[in-house]
Design an enzyme around this catalytic site. Structure first.
Site, PDB file in Angstrom:
ATOM      1  N   SER A   1      -6.675  -1.344  10.202  1.00  0.00           N
ATOM      2  CA  SER A   1      -7.235  -2.882   9.678  1.00  0.00           C
ATOM      3  C   SER A   1      -8.753  -2.955  10.092  1.00  0.00           C
ATOM      4  O   SER A   1      -9.131  -2.580  11.081  1.00  0.00           O
ATOM      5  CB  SER A   1      -6.582  -4.096  10.087  1.00  0.00           C
ATOM      6  OG  SER A   1      -7.148  -5.017   9.820  1.00  0.00           O
TER       7      SER A   1
ATOM      8  N   ASP B   1      11.142   3.340   4.813  1.00  0.00           N
ATOM      9  CA  ASP B   1      10.864   1.659   5.097  1.00  0.00           C
ATOM     10  C   ASP B   1      12.095   1.294   5.500  1.00  0.00           C
ATOM     11  O   ASP B   1      13.265   1.553   5.108  1.00  0.00           O
ATOM     12  CB  ASP B   1      10.445   1.121   3.821  1.00  0.00           C
ATOM     13  CG  ASP B   1       9.711  -0.311   4.163  1.00  0.00           C
ATOM     14  OD1 ASP B   1       8.605  -0.061   3.730  1.00  0.00           O
ATOM     15  OD2 ASP B   1      10.250  -1.147   4.306  1.00  0.00           O
TER      16      ASP B   1
ATOM     17  N   ASP C   1      13.641   2.052  10.647  1.00  0.00           N
ATOM     18  CA  ASP C   1      13.040   0.958  11.305  1.00  0.00           C
ATOM     19  C   ASP C   1      12.039   2.043  12.354  1.00  0.00           C
ATOM     20  O   ASP C   1      12.645   2.608  12.990  1.00  0.00           O
ATOM     21  CB  ASP C   1      13.998   0.113  11.909  1.00  0.00           C
ATOM     22  CG  ASP C   1      13.218  -0.902  12.794  1.00  0.00           C
ATOM     23  OD1 ASP C   1      11.979  -0.697  13.175  1.00  0.00           O
ATOM     24  OD2 ASP C   1      13.845  -2.004  13.203  1.00  0.00           O
ATOM     25  N   VAL C   2      10.715   1.895  12.059  1.00  0.00           N
ATOM     26  CA  VAL C   2       9.954   2.734  12.603  1.00  0.00           C
ATOM     27  C   VAL C   2       9.837   2.540  14.368  1.00  0.00           C
ATOM     28  O   VAL C   2       9.368   3.119  15.179  1.00  0.00           O
ATOM     29  CB  VAL C   2       8.493   2.599  12.184  1.00  0.00           C
ATOM     30  CG1 VAL C   2       8.212   3.014  10.608  1.00  0.00           C
ATOM     31  CG2 VAL C   2       8.050   1.192  12.511  1.00  0.00           C
TER      32      VAL C   2
ATOM     33  N   ILE D   1       0.933  -1.077  -0.081  1.00  0.00           N
ATOM     34  CA  ILE D   1      -0.232   0.062   0.106  1.00  0.00           C
ATOM     35  C   ILE D   1       0.816   1.073  -0.182  1.00  0.00           C
ATOM     36  O   ILE D   1       0.408   2.275  -0.684  1.00  0.00           O
ATOM     37  CB  ILE D   1      -0.926  -0.017   1.153  1.00  0.00           C
ATOM     38  CG1 ILE D   1      -2.134  -1.061   0.863  1.00  0.00           C
ATOM     39  CG2 ILE D   1      -1.551   1.341   1.352  1.00  0.00           C
ATOM     40  CD1 ILE D   1      -2.786  -1.304   2.418  1.00  0.00           C
TER      41      ILE D   1
ATOM     42  N   THR E   1      -1.855  -7.659  -1.826  1.00  0.00           N
ATOM     43  CA  THR E   1      -0.572  -6.767  -1.663  1.00  0.00           C
ATOM     44  C   THR E   1       0.690  -8.114  -1.846  1.00  0.00           C
ATOM     45  O   THR E   1       0.194  -9.223  -1.511  1.00  0.00           O
ATOM     46  CB  THR E   1      -0.430  -6.288  -0.345  1.00  0.00           C
ATOM     47  OG1 THR E   1      -0.643  -6.984   0.582  1.00  0.00           O
ATOM     48  CG2 THR E   1      -1.482  -5.064  -0.416  1.00  0.00           C
TER      49      THR E   1
ATOM     50  N   LYS F   1      -3.863  -2.914  15.728  1.00  0.00           N
ATOM     51  CA  LYS F   1      -4.489  -1.979  15.016  1.00  0.00           C
ATOM     52  C   LYS F   1      -5.732  -1.306  15.638  1.00  0.00           C
ATOM     53  O   LYS F   1      -5.857  -0.439  15.147  1.00  0.00           O
ATOM     54  CB  LYS F   1      -4.972  -2.774  13.861  1.00  0.00           C
ATOM     55  CG  LYS F   1      -3.795  -3.251  12.769  1.00  0.00           C
ATOM     56  CD  LYS F   1      -3.199  -2.227  12.156  1.00  0.00           C
ATOM     57  CE  LYS F   1      -2.009  -2.601  11.079  1.00  0.00           C
ATOM     58  NZ  LYS F   1      -1.461  -1.637  10.458  1.00  0.00           N
TER      59      LYS F   1
ATOM     60  N   TYR G   1      -2.379  -8.933  16.771  1.00  0.00           N
ATOM     61  CA  TYR G   1      -2.393  -7.856  15.625  1.00  0.00           C
ATOM     62  C   TYR G   1      -3.731  -7.029  15.689  1.00  0.00           C
ATOM     63  O   TYR G   1      -3.758  -5.802  15.630  1.00  0.00           O
ATOM     64  CB  TYR G   1      -2.490  -8.878  14.206  1.00  0.00           C
ATOM     65  CG  TYR G   1      -2.990  -8.038  13.302  1.00  0.00           C
ATOM     66  CD1 TYR G   1      -1.755  -7.361  12.478  1.00  0.00           C
ATOM     67  CD2 TYR G   1      -4.207  -7.907  12.433  1.00  0.00           C
ATOM     68  CE1 TYR G   1      -1.943  -6.562  11.483  1.00  0.00           C
ATOM     69  CE2 TYR G   1      -4.289  -7.205  11.422  1.00  0.00           C
ATOM     70  CZ  TYR G   1      -3.248  -6.484  10.875  1.00  0.00           C
ATOM     71  OH  TYR G   1      -3.372  -5.780   9.667  1.00  0.00           O
TER      72      TYR G   1
END
Length: 257
Positions: free
Chosen positions: A148, A41, A67-68, A22, A196, A165, A161
């Site tokens: 999400s 990224d 790296d976030v 995305i 994706t 989100k 997960y």
């Protein structure tokens, strides 16, 4: 590259997760609107490759490896953006990971939980926090988080997960309340089934059914594309979207209503 019909005031945009899926689609759509774009990224080479492709088409774009989950690296990356492009006016947080193999809640390890929260939620917060001062100084900004639809509906064996989100959705609402009086809107897009590389990887591993099978579960009878998410994101970044904030914009083919 620029579409005059869509051109708005040129504003620097940062897109995390800009190497695959995305993120690159959002970067391309924002570049089409005339915005200088920074693609961030962990896969720096791929992010730079996408940026080079945009530049070759007449856009202004850079790719940065970051790296976030690394707060110092995020701060450094934002400074690179400021030095090369200017103050940040738009941030789209698309960086994230899925669970991989489904895990019953009783089997989720501390490491699995911490990893999902660190990347999907804390990483989102860290990147936004680093960009907000520029928006406050300008009295204008756009924050779009990619969450999400599973955080709205719930999902079995993906508790970590879904929690990460869900936190992104709640964070977005909190930001909208706090920052909208300063001219900064915050909205979230929670996709459902999107075609994706990550989704295709799940199919190859046998974790999820083939996407054409999943598509039969979607009311529009098709999977979403990165461009579907990018189109909604691009609108939320315009002046025309200035009265939209704190909202969950469901680009999901009717999967969650």
């Amino acid at each position: 590259m620029t579409d005059p019909a869509f051109l708005a005031t040129s504003r620097v945009a940062v897109v995390t997760g800009g190497a695959s899926g995305i993120g690159p689609a959002i970067g391309r759509r924002l570049a089409l609107a005339g915005h200088p774009v920074a693609l961030l990224d962990r896969q720096g080479d791929l992010a730079r490759r996408h940026a080079e492709e945009l530049t070759a088409q007449g856009a202004t774009a850079i790719g940065i490896e970051v790296d976030v989950t690394d707060r110092d690296a995020v701060a450094l990356a934002m400074n690179v953006v400021r030095d090369q492009l200017g103050p940040v006016s738009i941030i789209v947080t698309s960086a994230g990971v899925d669970v991989g193999t489904p895990v019953p809640v009783t089997d989720v390890t501390a490491g699995q939980w911490d990893r999902l929260i660190a990347i999907n939620l804390t990483g989102t917060f860290t990147c936004i926090q680093a960009a907000v001062p520029d928006m406050q100084a300008a009295g204008w900004g756009r924050i779009i988080t990619i969450s999400s639809s599973s955080a709205q509906s719930g999902a079995p064996e993906r508790s970590h997960y879904v929690a990460s989100k869900g936190g992104v959705i709640a964070l977005t609402k909190a930001l909208a309340f706090e920052l909208s009086p300063q001219g900064i809107t915050a909205n979230t897009i929670p996709p459902s089934i999107v075609d994706t590389p990550m989704a295709q990887g799940g199919v190859e591993l046998g974790i999820v059914p083939p996407l054409d099978i999943l598509a039969t579960m979607v009311p529009v009878r098709g999977c979403g594309t990165p461009d579907d998410i990018a189109a909604a994101t691009a609108f939320l970044c315009t002046d025309d979207a200035g009265f939209i904030t704190g909202q969950i914009i469901g680009v999901n083919g009717g999967m969650y209503i």
